[in-house]
Design an enzyme around this catalytic site. Structure first.
Site, mmCIF file in Angstrom:
data_model
loop_
_atom_site.group_PDB
_atom_site.id
_atom_site.type_symbol
_atom_site.label_atom_id
_atom_site.label_comp_id
_atom_site.label_asym_id
_atom_site.label_seq_id
_atom_site.Cartn_x
_atom_site.Cartn_y
_atom_site.Cartn_z
ATOM 1 C CE1 TYR A 94 0.304 1.720 4.242
ATOM 2 C CE2 TYR A 94 0.732 -0.545 4.524
ATOM 3 C CZ TYR A 94 0.852 0.813 4.981
ATOM 4 O OH TYR A 94 1.246 0.915 6.145
ATOM 5 C CB CYS A 95 1.406 4.010 -1.721
ATOM 6 S SG CYS A 95 0.422 4.248 -3.014
ATOM 7 N NE ARG A 96 -1.371 11.118 -0.913
ATOM 8 C CZ ARG A 96 -2.502 11.734 -1.765
ATOM 9 N NH1 ARG A 96 -3.548 11.320 -1.104
ATOM 10 N NH2 ARG A 96 -2.163 11.853 -3.065
ATOM 11 N N GLY A 98 -2.369 4.585 -4.180
ATOM 12 C CA GLY A 98 -2.133 3.810 -5.165
ATOM 13 C C GLY A 98 -1.340 3.703 -6.323
#
Length: 136
Positions: A94-96, A98
């Site tokens: 995951y990131c902020r 996508g």
């Protein structure tokens, strides 16, 4: 008449099949998603699954999912050796929002990591779900 009916049926079947399967190319199939849940936390806690946060170290320190390991997306190639032991277990990234997660997923898949998924909604979706966040 029967020839025309058979021909029309074949055209309809072919068109329907093309419509159903056309968007499901190999790249789209590879982008599996995992829903934010306490179940995910339990799998990470028992080390059955690996959770990777590919945001910057500063973003990670401001708040991350418990059990997540920080491996910034632009340096993910440098972590490949460390990830070899996890090659056979599910890896969730995951990131902020996508974008960075998709980049990291593609890099891992190129290195033959077979079970790589994207956390649906990323950290923003996790927060919206009201699930716990760790801060450093």
């Amino acid at each position: 008449m029967q020839k025309w009916l058979l021909l029309a049926s074949l055209i309809t079947l072919t068109a329907t099949s093309a419509f159903i399967y056309w968007p499901l190319d190999a790249e789209a199939e590879a982008l599996q998603k995992v829903t934010p849940s306490p179940f995910l936390l339990e799998k990470v806690k028992t080390e059955e699954w690996m959770l990777i946060d590919v945001r910057s170290p500063q973003e990670y320190a401001e708040g991350h999912i418990p059990g997540a390991i920080n491996m910034p997306h632009d340096k993910i190639d440098g972590y490949i050796d460390q990830l070899q032991d996890a090659k056979d277990k599910p890896i969730i990234i995951y990131c902020r929002s996508g974008n960075r997660a998709n980049i990291a997923m593609k890099k891992l898949e190129q290195q033959e990591f077979m079970d790589v998924s994207h956390l649906e909604g990323d950290i923003m979706g996790w927060r919206e779900s009201g699930l716990p966040i760790n801060k450093m």
